[in-house]
Design a protein around this motif. Structure first.
Motif, PDB file in Angstrom:
ATOM      1  N   ARG A 285      25.295 -48.372 -56.284  1.00 36.70           N
ATOM      2  CA  ARG A 285      25.961 -49.031 -55.165  1.00 36.70           C
ATOM      3  C   ARG A 285      26.197 -50.499 -55.469  1.00 36.70           C
ATOM      4  O   ARG A 285      25.336 -51.182 -56.023  1.00 36.70           O
ATOM      5  N   ASN A 286      27.354 -50.953 -55.081  1.00 34.56           N
ATOM      6  CA  ASN A 286      27.661 -52.378 -55.109  1.00 34.56           C
ATOM      7  C   ASN A 286      28.041 -52.767 -53.678  1.00 34.56           C
ATOM      8  O   ASN A 286      29.202 -52.671 -53.280  1.00 34.56           O
ATOM      9  N   ASP A 287      27.031 -53.146 -52.892  1.00 34.79           N
ATOM     10  CA  ASP A 287      27.255 -53.392 -51.469  1.00 34.79           C
ATOM     11  C   ASP A 287      28.150 -54.595 -51.219  1.00 34.79           C
ATOM     12  O   ASP A 287      28.853 -54.649 -50.203  1.00 34.79           O
ATOM     13  N   ARG A 288      28.138 -55.558 -52.150  1.00 33.51           N
ATOM     14  CA  ARG A 288      28.977 -56.736 -51.942  1.00 33.51           C
ATOM     15  C   ARG A 288      30.448 -56.380 -52.071  1.00 33.51           C
ATOM     16  O   ARG A 288      31.269 -56.803 -51.254  1.00 33.51           O
ATOM     17  N   ALA A 289      30.789 -55.594 -53.086  1.00 38.23           N
ATOM     18  CA  ALA A 289      32.189 -55.205 -53.303  1.00 38.23           C
ATOM     19  C   ALA A 289      32.551 -53.916 -52.577  1.00 38.23           C
ATOM     20  O   ALA A 289      33.710 -53.489 -52.623  1.00 38.23           O
ATOM     21  N   LEU A 290      31.550 -53.282 -51.923  1.00 35.07           N
ATOM     22  CA  LEU A 290      31.742 -51.989 -51.255  1.00 35.07           C
ATOM     23  C   LEU A 290      32.318 -50.970 -52.224  1.00 35.07           C
ATOM     24  O   LEU A 290      33.305 -50.278 -51.950  1.00 35.07           O
ATOM     25  N   GLU A 291      31.680 -50.876 -53.386  1.00 31.06           N
ATOM     26  CA  GLU A 291      32.104 -49.949 -54.430  1.00 31.06           C
ATOM     27  C   GLU A 291      30.914 -49.115 -54.887  1.00 31.06           C
ATOM     28  O   GLU A 291      29.749 -49.542 -54.805  1.00 31.06           O
ATOM     29  N   LEU A 292      31.236 -47.939 -55.389  1.00 32.22           N
ATOM     30  CA  LEU A 292      30.241 -47.049 -55.978  1.00 32.22           C
ATOM     31  C   LEU A 292      30.632 -46.813 -57.432  1.00 32.22           C
ATOM     32  O   LEU A 292      31.674 -46.220 -57.717  1.00 32.22           O
ATOM     33  N   ASP A 293      29.816 -47.329 -58.343  1.00 32.88           N
ATOM     34  CA  ASP A 293      30.049 -47.101 -59.773  1.00 32.88           C
ATOM     35  C   ASP A 293      29.466 -45.750 -60.145  1.00 32.88           C
ATOM     36  O   ASP A 293      28.338 -45.407 -59.742  1.00 32.88           O
ATOM     37  N   VAL A 294      30.225 -44.975 -60.898  1.00 28.77           N
ATOM     38  CA  VAL A 294      29.813 -43.617 -61.244  1.00 28.77           C
ATOM     39  C   VAL A 294      29.734 -43.480 -62.753  1.00 28.77           C
ATOM     40  O   VAL A 294      30.700 -43.812 -63.468  1.00 28.77           O
ATOM     41  N   ASP A 295      28.609 -43.005 -63.225  1.00 28.19           N
ATOM     42  CA  ASP A 295      28.436 -42.683 -64.636  1.00 28.19           C
ATOM     43  C   ASP A 295      28.155 -41.192 -64.739  1.00 28.19           C
ATOM     44  O   ASP A 295      27.131 -40.706 -64.246  1.00 28.19           O
ATOM     45  N   PHE A 296      29.098 -40.442 -65.330  1.00 27.91           N
ATOM     46  CA  PHE A 296      28.911 -39.006 -65.521  1.00 27.91           C
ATOM     47  C   PHE A 296      28.097 -38.794 -66.792  1.00 27.91           C
ATOM     48  O   PHE A 296      28.574 -39.051 -67.897  1.00 27.91           O
ATOM     49  N   VAL A 297      26.857 -38.329 -66.610  1.00 29.37           N
ATOM     50  CA  VAL A 297      25.934 -38.166 -67.727  1.00 29.37           C
ATOM     51  C   VAL A 297      25.922 -36.702 -68.155  1.00 29.37           C
ATOM     52  O   VAL A 297      25.626 -35.813 -67.355  1.00 29.37           O
ATOM     53  N   LEU A 298      26.247 -36.463 -69.429  1.00 29.08           N
ATOM     54  CA  LEU A 298      26.235 -35.114 -69.990  1.00 29.08           C
ATOM     55  C   LEU A 298      24.890 -34.870 -70.641  1.00 29.08           C
ATOM     56  O   LEU A 298      24.448 -35.650 -71.502  1.00 29.08           O
ATOM     57  N   SER A 299      24.220 -33.815 -70.231  1.00 30.77           N
ATOM     58  CA  SER A 299      22.895 -33.495 -70.768  1.00 30.77           C
ATOM     59  C   SER A 299      22.759 -31.999 -70.956  1.00 30.77           C
ATOM     60  O   SER A 299      23.604 -31.220 -70.504  1.00 30.77           O
ATOM     61  N   ARG A 300      21.686 -31.617 -71.626  1.00 34.36           N
ATOM     62  CA  ARG A 300      21.430 -30.210 -71.875  1.00 34.36           C
ATOM     63  C   ARG A 300      20.678 -29.614 -70.698  1.00 34.36           C
ATOM     64  O   ARG A 300      19.627 -30.098 -70.296  1.00 34.36           O
ATOM     65  N   GLY A 301      21.248 -28.569 -70.115  1.00 31.96           N
ATOM     66  CA  GLY A 301      20.573 -27.885 -69.031  1.00 31.96           C
ATOM     67  C   GLY A 301      19.659 -26.788 -69.546  1.00 31.96           C
ATOM     68  O   GLY A 301      19.556 -26.540 -70.769  1.00 31.96           O
ATOM     69  N   GLU A 302      18.966 -26.146 -68.630  1.00 29.17           N
ATOM     70  CA  GLU A 302      18.079 -25.056 -69.020  1.00 29.17           C
ATOM     71  C   GLU A 302      18.885 -23.881 -69.562  1.00 29.17           C
ATOM     72  O   GLU A 302      19.977 -23.588 -69.094  1.00 29.17           O
ATOM     73  N   ARG A 303      18.313 -23.201 -70.559  1.00 27.81           N
ATOM     74  CA  ARG A 303      18.967 -22.016 -71.131  1.00 27.81           C
ATOM     75  C   ARG A 303      18.659 -20.815 -70.238  1.00 27.81           C
ATOM     76  O   ARG A 303      17.698 -20.077 -70.444  1.00 27.81           O
ATOM     77  N   VAL A 304      19.485 -20.651 -69.234  1.00 27.36           N
ATOM     78  CA  VAL A 304      19.316 -19.573 -68.276  1.00 27.36           C
ATOM     79  C   VAL A 304      20.602 -18.766 -68.241  1.00 27.36           C
ATOM     80  O   VAL A 304      21.709 -19.328 -68.258  1.00 27.36           O
ATOM     81  N   PHE A 305      20.452 -17.436 -68.206  1.00 25.53           N
ATOM     82  CA  PHE A 305      21.597 -16.544 -68.238  1.00 25.53           C
ATOM     83  C   PHE A 305      21.657 -15.732 -66.939  1.00 25.53           C
ATOM     84  O   PHE A 305      20.643 -15.541 -66.263  1.00 25.53           O
ATOM     85  N   VAL A 306      22.839 -15.262 -66.616  1.00 26.21           N
ATOM     86  CA  VAL A 306      23.022 -14.383 -65.461  1.00 26.21           C
ATOM     87  C   VAL A 306      22.661 -12.963 -65.879  1.00 26.21           C
ATOM     88  O   VAL A 306      23.314 -12.371 -66.743  1.00 26.21           O
ATOM     89  N   GLU A 307      21.585 -12.427 -65.278  1.00 21.77           N
ATOM     90  CA  GLU A 307      21.157 -11.075 -65.619  1.00 21.77           C
ATOM     91  C   GLU A 307      22.050 -10.031 -64.953  1.00 21.77           C
ATOM     92  O   GLU A 307      22.530  -9.101 -65.592  1.00 21.77           O
ATOM     93  N   ARG A 308      22.307 -10.214 -63.678  1.00 22.09           N
ATOM     94  CA  ARG A 308      23.195  -9.292 -62.977  1.00 22.09           C
ATOM     95  C   ARG A 308      23.617  -9.914 -61.650  1.00 22.09           C
ATOM     96  O   ARG A 308      23.020 -10.890 -61.180  1.00 22.09           O
ATOM     97  N   ILE A 309      24.653  -9.345 -61.064  1.00 19.40           N
ATOM     98  CA  ILE A 309      25.149  -9.752 -59.749  1.00 19.40           C
ATOM     99  C   ILE A 309      25.021  -8.549 -58.826  1.00 19.40           C
ATOM    100  O   ILE A 309      25.668  -7.518 -59.052  1.00 19.40           O
TER     101      ILE A 309
END
Length: 757
Positions: free
Chosen positions: A318-342
């Motif tokens: 947050r930048n309350d003075r400028a009324l702006e929201l800075d966004v950093d999209f962070v790419l990371s490794r997620g858990e190795r989880v698979f869809v077993e069934r639906i």
């Protein structure tokens, strides 16, 4: 019925021992069962308190109206009075809810033991059912009527009371948006003219809670990230027949996006390459939907590069003075989880594959929580189900996930009869059948028949939204239409066959390719060539009618872009459409028909005022043969207001017949605004200007003088009155043609209404 059991010696100093137990009054319940409830064991010394506990345990079984335990020397007497059996259940005083509706709510049942506690629960359930209909003053009283053989009739006496409507909805703390605009957001409405039909102006507590959420979503989609509904006050009026609802809100400040960046915790990912895929730009009003779209775009890009289990986390500063929201999209490794069934449950009509098609993942794919949420929204958007739940749980191992889909079917078909009126075509009647989930396959099947004073139409439409199991929509349109000479000196007939395929080409863009086979006939042209011009059609139309039945065979395409589809800009949107049909693949005609439309809408002044601009046009170009009056463009009031259908454009100077044109273009500018009336009346005002023309007949006939065959602009200014009613939207236009030609047929007023019932 009685039972004698030896249990031991006599009582001693407040300790009781019994050599026998006598149970009296039981008819249906076995004595041994009652003794089990009592919990008395052989040879046990019992105090007075323990005897009382035994009596309480018997009462707790819910089978007896009264229980008495009386020591009589060496005998313990247990006297019980069993609850009667319910002979029947009846409801009295109800009219708004039927006996069948109420019977499905209560748990008490005939031929079962009457339970006062259950009857009280049923009373509360019935009272709540009436409260959900806005009848909070309804009262329910359970009564029993004694019958023979220890049976009773259970009667629920109901006083339904009147509807407790919402007299006023107001807001405290709002400065950016007016009460009028915020009331349009809410599901709950104030009582108005059509309160008996609308049904959303009654007080329902659950609906108020829903309104809290939609109000929060409204503000946050417009950048007010700190918005809160602090509380909702619901007060009864003095007469206690209506509610006054007050939402106390805290808006906060509007934020915009500031710096946008991408960083990576993974060596194999080049953050700069992902930065190029970001479409979000600084200065745009913050909207959570925009964040979700960028996250989805980056994760899809990672999948295309063969990188699984990549997760994108937006880190916001947050930048309350400028009324702006800075966004950093962070790419990371997620858990190795698979869809077993639906697993899918609850669908009694809809086939499993229709629901599975809403998932972009299948069994064995990497698990992505965001994609599962998106699939849940797509299932809800189908409109096939009254309720949808999509949950995940651990599968056969920690790295496996089972997706549980639970749905509740709802009706998807309709049979309608309707009426319409317009100043162009007069009064009309219609009947239609529409099934959005044909045979549970997710297909659309629609049949329409309509008739008006000067035309009749019959159409059959079929659509498969997932043709070949892909995001490909197959459509088939069949249509038959006739017009008589009520408004013209000739009749027409047309028969159309048109299959099509539609598929996405971008986030908001769709491309349709189609084939169109059409047979058209121009017949019953009135009058002879030599008769009085006032009683006969144009000689040009006579010549065109001599061609008889003509068949056109065309391939075509159309591209549409609709930014309203994503809803990223809640205060406006853009619609673009462009299409062409190329006739000449067999048939009798060779031409190119081109059409386009560009429209934009914007809400200003706290979204109380709407501005619209539309530019629409078309061109018909024949390379072999010439156009006929059945092919050319005519401008009705839908395209250009202030004139009759066929009231402008090329015209036979002698007979004054409208001939239509091969070219047209119209610019429409419009604004819609409140009139200061209570919005529950559904009445608003508008002003508009239309400017355009239709021209170029494209053929000449000896002895026919064609007026306005070149571009001759017309202009119309007007005021509009919009009235949203339960029977359909009404629009009243008051117009003045400030730019017109002598032979034009203008109109100072028109009204349009369409309804189905």
């Amino acid at each position: 019925m009685s039972l004698f059991l030896s249990l031991g010696a006599a009582s001693e100093a407040q300790q009781f021992r019994f050599n026998q137990v006598l149970i009296e009054g039981n008819q249906r319940v076995e004595a041994a069962t009652i003794l089990t409830f009592a919990g008395i064991t052989r040879g046990e010394a019992l105090s007075a308190g323990e005897l009382n506990d035994a009596a309480q345990r018997i009462r707790a079984s819910g089978l007896f109206e009264s229980v008495d335990i009386v020591p009589q020397g060496g005998t313990l007497v247990i006297r019980v009075v069993e609850f009667p059996t319910i002979n029947r259940i009846a409801f009295e005083g109800n009219s708004r809810l039927s006996d069948e509706d109420l019977g499905s709510l209560v748990e008490s049942q005939s031929r079962r033991v009457y339970s006062p506690s259950q009857a009280e629960q049923d009373t509360a359930i019935i009272t709540e059912a009436y409260a959900q209909q806005g009848r909070i003053s309804a009262t329910v009283t359970p009564r029993i009527i004694r019958r023979s053989d220890n049976r009773v009739d259970l009667v629920f006496e109901i006083f339904e009371g009147g509807l407790t409507e919402i007299e006023r909805i107001s807001f405290v703390g709002n400065t950016e948006y007016s009460d009028r605009r915020l009331r349009r957001v809410l599901e709950t409405k104030q009582a108005g003219l059509f309160r008996q039909v609308i049904g959303r102006d009654t007080f329902v507590a659950d609906r108020i809670e829903f309104d809290r959420q939609v109000l929060t979503d409204f503000y946050r989609s417009r950048g007010y990230v700190d918005f809160q509904v602090q509380n909702v006050d619901a007060a009864l009026t003095r007469e206690r027949d209506a509610f006054l609802i007050t939402f106390n809100v805290q808006e906060g400040q509007q934020f915009r996006f500031g710096r946008i960046g991408v960083s990576s915790d993974l060596q194999e990912i080049d953050a700069d390459a992902y930065s190029d895929a970001i479409r979000l730009r600084p200065g745009v009003v913050f909207n959570p939907a925009l964040l979700e779209a960028e996250i989805s775009r980056l994760e899809v890009l990672a999948l295309r590069q063969g990188l699984n289990f990549v997760r994108v986390e937006p880190r916001i500063t947050r930048n309350d003075r400028a009324l702006e929201l800075d966004v950093d999209f962070v790419l990371s490794r997620g858990e190795r989880v698979f869809v077993e069934r639906i697993d899918i449950e609850g669908n009694t009509t809809t086939l499993d594959r229709v629901i599975r098609q809403q998932f972009r993942v299948v069994e064995g794919d990497p698990f992505n929580p965001r994609e599962i949420r998106a699939a849940s929204e797509r299932i809800r958007a189908l409109g096939f189900f009254a309720d949808t739940s999509v949950e995940t749980r651990e599968g056969s191992s920690p790295d496996q996930v089972v997706v549980d889909v639970d749905v509740e079917e709802q009706p998807t078909g309709s049979l309608g009869f309707g009426a319409s009126f317009s100043t162009d075509s007069g009064v009309g009647f219609a009947a239609n059948f529409r099934e959005r989930n044909f045979l549970g396959r997710g297909q659309l099947l629609a049949f329409d028949i309509s008739t008006a004073e000067s035309s009749q139409a019959l159409s059959l439409d079929f659509a498969e939204p997932a043709f070949l199991g892909r995001d490909l929509r197959f459509g088939l349109d069949l249509g038959y239409r006739t017009t008589d000479n009520e408004n013209a000196l000739y009749d027409t007939q047309s028969l159309t066959f048109s299959p099509s395929l539609t598929f996405p080409v971008s986030e908001n863009g769709r491309l349709t390719v189609r084939y169109r086979l059409q047979a058209q006939d121009l017949l019953d042209v009135q009058g002879e060539r030599t008769s009085d011009p006032d009683d006969r059609a144009s000689l040009l139309i006579f010549e065109e009618a001599e061609d008889g039945l003509l068949v056109s065979s065309a391939l075509g395409y159309s591209y549409s872009y609709d930014s309203r589809r994503s809803g990223f800009n809640p205060t406006g949107g853009v619609v673009l459409r462009f299409g062409q049909d190329f006739a000449g693949l067999g048939g009798d005609q060779t031409f190119i028909r081109t059409s386009f439309l560009a429209a934009a809408e914007r809400q200003i002044f706290g979204e109380d005022v709407t501005l619209r601009a539309t530019l629409e046009g078309g061109a018909l170009t024949f390379s072999d043969g010439e156009s006929r009056v059945t092919d050319r463009f005519f401008l009705g009031s839908r395209v250009m207001r202030g004139f009759e259908g066929g009231g402008i454009g090329p015209r036979d100077a002698e007979t004054e017949d409208a001939l239509g044109g091969n070219l047209f273009t119209v610019l429409r500018l419009e604004t819609e605004f409140p009139l200061g009336l209570p919005e529950e009346y559904g009445i608003s005002g508008g002003a508009f200007i239309d400017y355009g023309s239709v021209w170029d007949v494209g053929r000449e006939v000896d002895g026919v003088d064609i007026l306005y065959n070149d571009f001759t602009p017309r202009g119309v200014a007007g005021l509009a009155l919009f009235w949203t009613t339960p029977i359909g939207p009404l629009r009243f236009n008051f117009t003045n043609a400030f730019l017109k030609e002598e032979e034009d047929r203008d109109r100072s007023f028109d009204i349009t209404i369409q309804t189905r019932f």
